[in-house]
Motif scaffolding. Structure first.
Motif, PDB file in Angstrom:
ATOM      1  N   PRO A 274       0.793  -1.232   0.000  1.00 24.08           N
ATOM      2  CA  PRO A 274       0.000   0.000   0.000  1.00 24.08           C
ATOM      3  C   PRO A 274       0.826   1.283   0.000  1.00 24.08           C
ATOM      4  CG  PRO A 274      -0.158  -1.105   2.114  1.00 24.08           C
ATOM      5  CD  PRO A 274       0.580  -2.034   1.200  1.00 24.08           C
ATOM      6  N   GLU A 275       2.100   1.202   0.308  1.00 22.98           N
ATOM      7  CA  GLU A 275       2.943   2.400   0.320  1.00 22.98           C
ATOM      8  C   GLU A 275       3.641   2.636  -1.021  1.00 22.98           C
ATOM      9  OE1 GLU A 275       5.444  -1.003   0.496  1.00 22.98           O
ATOM     10  OE2 GLU A 275       3.662  -0.590   1.682  1.00 22.98           O
ATOM     11  N   TRP A 276       3.394   1.805  -1.998  1.00 22.42           N
ATOM     12  CA  TRP A 276       4.112   1.809  -3.274  1.00 22.42           C
ATOM     13  C   TRP A 276       3.265   2.485  -4.353  1.00 22.42           C
ATOM     14  CZ3 TRP A 276       5.185  -3.239  -6.423  1.00 22.42           C
ATOM     15  CH2 TRP A 276       6.221  -3.019  -7.339  1.00 22.42           C
ATOM     16  N   GLY A 277       3.778   3.544  -4.946  1.00 26.42           N
ATOM     17  CA  GLY A 277       3.040   4.287  -5.961  1.00 26.42           C
ATOM     18  C   GLY A 277       3.014   3.641  -7.333  1.00 26.42           C
TER      19      GLY A 277
ATOM     20  N   HIS B  36      -0.126   1.864  -8.809  1.00 22.43           N
ATOM     21  CA  HIS B  36      -1.200   2.824  -9.097  1.00 22.43           C
ATOM     22  C   HIS B  36      -0.920   3.549 -10.417  1.00 22.43           C
ATOM     23  CE1 HIS B  36      -3.128   2.266  -5.218  1.00 22.43           C
ATOM     24  NE2 HIS B  36      -1.911   2.253  -4.702  1.00 22.43           N
TER      25      HIS B  36
ATOM     26  N   LYS C  80      -3.487   8.828  -6.736  1.00 20.58           N
ATOM     27  CA  LYS C  80      -3.041   7.942  -5.653  1.00 20.58           C
ATOM     28  C   LYS C  80      -1.531   7.708  -5.747  1.00 20.58           C
ATOM     29  CE  LYS C  80      -3.607   5.178  -2.146  1.00 20.58           C
ATOM     30  NZ  LYS C  80      -3.909   5.687  -0.808  1.00 20.58           N
TER      31      LYS C  80
ATOM     32  N   GLN D   2       0.086  10.777  -4.491  1.00 17.01           N
ATOM     33  CA  GLN D   2      -0.034  10.850  -3.028  1.00 17.01           C
ATOM     34  C   GLN D   2       1.048  10.001  -2.367  1.00 17.01           C
ATOM     35  OE1 GLN D   2      -3.848   9.494  -1.577  1.00 17.01           O
ATOM     36  NE2 GLN D   2      -3.061   9.220   0.483  1.00 17.01           N
ATOM     37  N   LEU D   3       1.321   8.828  -2.928  1.00 10.41           N
ATOM     38  CA  LEU D   3       2.296   7.912  -2.346  1.00 10.41           C
ATOM     39  C   LEU D   3       3.737   8.293  -2.681  1.00 10.41           C
ATOM     40  CD1 LEU D   3       0.377   4.591  -2.999  1.00 10.41           C
ATOM     41  CD2 LEU D   3       0.778   5.693  -0.781  1.00 10.41           C
ATOM     42  N   ASP D   4       3.940   8.887  -3.848  1.00 12.22           N
ATOM     43  CA  ASP D   4       5.290   9.252  -4.282  1.00 12.22           C
ATOM     44  C   ASP D   4       5.228  10.592  -5.011  1.00 12.22           C
ATOM     45  OD1 ASP D   4       7.941   9.303  -4.945  1.00 12.22           O
ATOM     46  OD2 ASP D   4       7.888   7.534  -6.237  1.00 12.22           O
TER      47      ASP D   4
END
Length: 188
Positions: free
Chosen positions: A79-82, A85, A107, A110-112
């Motif tokens: 879930p922390e990996w952009g 997405h 998304k 948002q993550l990266d």
């Protein structure tokens, strides 16, 4: 051959199957790569990377629904990996599912937030939807994050500014494109 030998010595090591899948993928032996990644998934079901690699192959093969499922699984497991997405957005964009593409790019950002290509590709989708102000903002963010030496980003920004009658901004963007790639006739 080395990974095949490693698998013979330790057949339950998901990493070896994953790496074998990478080798097959580079050789464009996609069905063998798919089998290797699927084996890695079975051995290590909580690992997102083999799912992401499956998505890449499915996308190359234009098996878009399978690619979407693989990227969604990779995103769920990591879930922390952009990146999943972003790649999901690429598939949605290819299918002209632009609202879903925008959500997936957002998304990924948002993550990266420092990955310039996420912003650039979001700008591309906004442009396709004629959401020019948002496209310009996304292009500007991409350029700010990674200004080296992507003249096409400045050209695209200039084109959008011109469409929006932002003439000074268009001229500045085109001049920057020319400065970065003076031999390219498209920028003159």
């Amino acid at each position: 051959a080395a990974y095949q030998q490693a698998i013979q010595l330790d057949p339950k090591n998901a990493r070896y199957h994953y790496e074998l899948g990478n080798v097959y993928s580079k050789q464009e032996r996609y069905e063998e790569a798919i089998a290797a990644y699927q084996q890695a998934n079975q051995l290590s079901p909580e690992w997102g990377l083999p799912h992401e690699r499956l998505g890449r192959i499915y996308r190359k093969q234009e098996r878009y629904e399978e690619a979407i499922a693989a990227y969604q699984k990779a995103a769920q497991l990591s879930p922390e990996w952009g990146l999943p997405h972003y790649q999901l957005a690429e598939v949605y964009s290819k299918q002209e599912r632009y609202e879903e593409a925008i959500a997936a790019y957002q998304k990924a950002i948002q993550l990266d937030p420092k990955d310039a290509r996420y912003h650039y590709e979001l700008g591309e989708v906004y442009s396709k939807q004629e959401r020019y102000e948002e496209a310009i903002a996304a292009y500007q963010q991409a350029i700010q994050l990674d200004p080296y030496p992507y003249a096409y980003k400045y050209k695209d920004l200039g084109d959008l500014c011109l469409q929006q009658k932002l003439y000074e901004e268009a001229i500045a963007a085109y001049q920057q494109a020319i400065q970065l790639d003076p031999k390219n006739a498209r920028y003159h």
